[in-house]
Design a protein around this motif. Structure first.
Motif, PDB file in Angstrom:
ATOM      1  N   LEU A  36      12.465   5.046   3.311  1.00 50.64           N
ATOM      2  CA  LEU A  36      11.076   5.377   3.665  1.00 50.64           C
ATOM      3  C   LEU A  36      10.437   4.232   4.448  1.00 50.64           C
ATOM      4  N   ALA A  37      10.741   2.988   4.008  1.00 46.70           N
ATOM      5  CA  ALA A  37      10.152   1.832   4.687  1.00 46.70           C
ATOM      6  C   ALA A  37      10.695   1.674   6.105  1.00 46.70           C
ATOM      7  N   ASN A  38      11.873   2.251   6.370  1.00 49.79           N
ATOM      8  CA  ASN A  38      12.513   2.075   7.682  1.00 49.79           C
ATOM      9  C   ASN A  38      12.373   3.277   8.605  1.00 49.79           C
TER      10      ASN A  38
ATOM     11  N   ARG B 159       4.168   4.446   6.030  1.00 47.54           N
ATOM     12  CA  ARG B 159       3.980   3.113   5.461  1.00 47.54           C
ATOM     13  C   ARG B 159       4.030   3.253   3.945  1.00 47.54           C
ATOM     14  N   CYS B 160       4.645   2.286   3.281  1.00 45.44           N
ATOM     15  CA  CYS B 160       4.726   2.327   1.817  1.00 45.44           C
ATOM     16  C   CYS B 160       3.787   1.297   1.224  1.00 45.44           C
TER      17      CYS B 160
ATOM     18  N   LEU C 252       3.380   6.665  -0.426  1.00 46.30           N
ATOM     19  CA  LEU C 252       3.794   6.809   0.968  1.00 46.30           C
ATOM     20  C   LEU C 252       2.602   7.289   1.785  1.00 46.30           C
ATOM     21  N   HIS C 253       2.329   6.565   2.864  1.00 40.45           N
ATOM     22  CA  HIS C 253       1.244   6.943   3.770  1.00 40.45           C
ATOM     23  C   HIS C 253       1.862   7.553   5.023  1.00 40.45           C
TER      24      HIS C 253
ATOM     25  N   SER D 190      -1.456  10.914   2.094  1.00 34.77           N
ATOM     26  CA  SER D 190      -0.627  10.012   1.290  1.00 34.77           C
ATOM     27  C   SER D 190      -0.077  10.751   0.080  1.00 34.77           C
ATOM     28  N   PHE D 191       1.000  10.214  -0.439  1.00 41.52           N
ATOM     29  CA  PHE D 191       1.754  10.857  -1.516  1.00 41.52           C
ATOM     30  C   PHE D 191       2.138   9.802  -2.544  1.00 41.52           C
TER      31      PHE D 191
END
Ligand code: 1DX
Length: 182
Positions: free
Chosen positions: A97-99, A120-121, A131-132, A175-176
């Motif tokens: 997710l970060a990548n 973005r995390c 998670l944005h 966001s989640f």
């Protein structure tokens, strides 16, 4: 969106509902395209119309179809030549997710008409993160829920996903909250 997206949607629909239903969906959507070319960019409108027509024809909320499609996308791209791309993005859910922005930069170098979302995390711990999601497109947050779930399956994890901020409710982005269940 690139034809790859419409092709994935087509494959998911053909597999779950059959060829005849897919033809009806296209007809109802007024989409007169016989073959989607993976690397051609199509108007977003086409994808939205296909999902809308499928929703009407199958009597399923568009949100549910988008969620299923998000999950399908992670499987489909994993097996349609983009497995290495996903592998390179990370070996855990958090890392992948970060990548995602880097992954999209890589794809965008080759396909200039890509309009990638941005992720973005925050609040990252071993079993939870926020998670944005920032997008130029409307209404695809349900697909993101499916994408996250698909990634969870990739790493053999069961997730609990909760929507926090919603753009359709006036928030500036979606966001989640993602929890990895033991
Ligand atoms: F959590 O736009 C995991 O067309 C995730 O808001 C999220 O603008 C994985 F060759 C090749 C090509 C092609 C490869 F050019 C795309 F055709 C891209 C493969 C990403 C794998 C984004 C698709 C923009 C098309 C977008 C929802 C929601 C992102 C779809 C999911 C890994 C991908 O994808 C929004 C476009 C790829 C390719 C991945 C996407 C466009 C994602 C994920 N996106 C095209």
């Amino acid at each position: 969106m690139y034809g790859l997206v419409n092709r994935a949607l087509e494959e998911m629909m053909r597999k779950t509902h059959g060829d005849a239903t897919w033809e009806k969906i296209k007809e109802r959507a007024g989409v007169d395209i016989e073959v989607f070319v993976r690397m051609d960019a199509y108007p977003d409108d086409i994808t939205y119309k296909l999902v809308g027509a499928a929703s009407e024809l199958l009597n399923q909320p568009a949100e549910a179809l988008l969620k299923a499609f998000g999950e399908y996308w992670t499987l489909y791209t994993g097996s349609e030549g983009y497995g290495a791309l996903l592998d390179a993005a990370g070996s855990s859910l958090q890392e992948t997710l970060a990548n995602l922005d880097d992954l999209h930069v890589r794809v965008g170098l080759m396909y200039a008409e890509l309009k990638p979302p941005s992720f973005r995390c925050s609040e990252v711990t071993a079993d939870r993160l926020v998670l944005h999601y920032y997008s130029t497109r409307d209404g695809l947050a349900p697909m993101v829920v499916g994408l996250i779930e698909g990634l969870g399956k990739r790493f053999g994890q069961t997730l609990e996903i909760e929507r926090l901020a919603r753009r359709e409710s006036g928030d500036d982005h979606d966001s989640f909250s993602i929890r990895i269940l033991p």
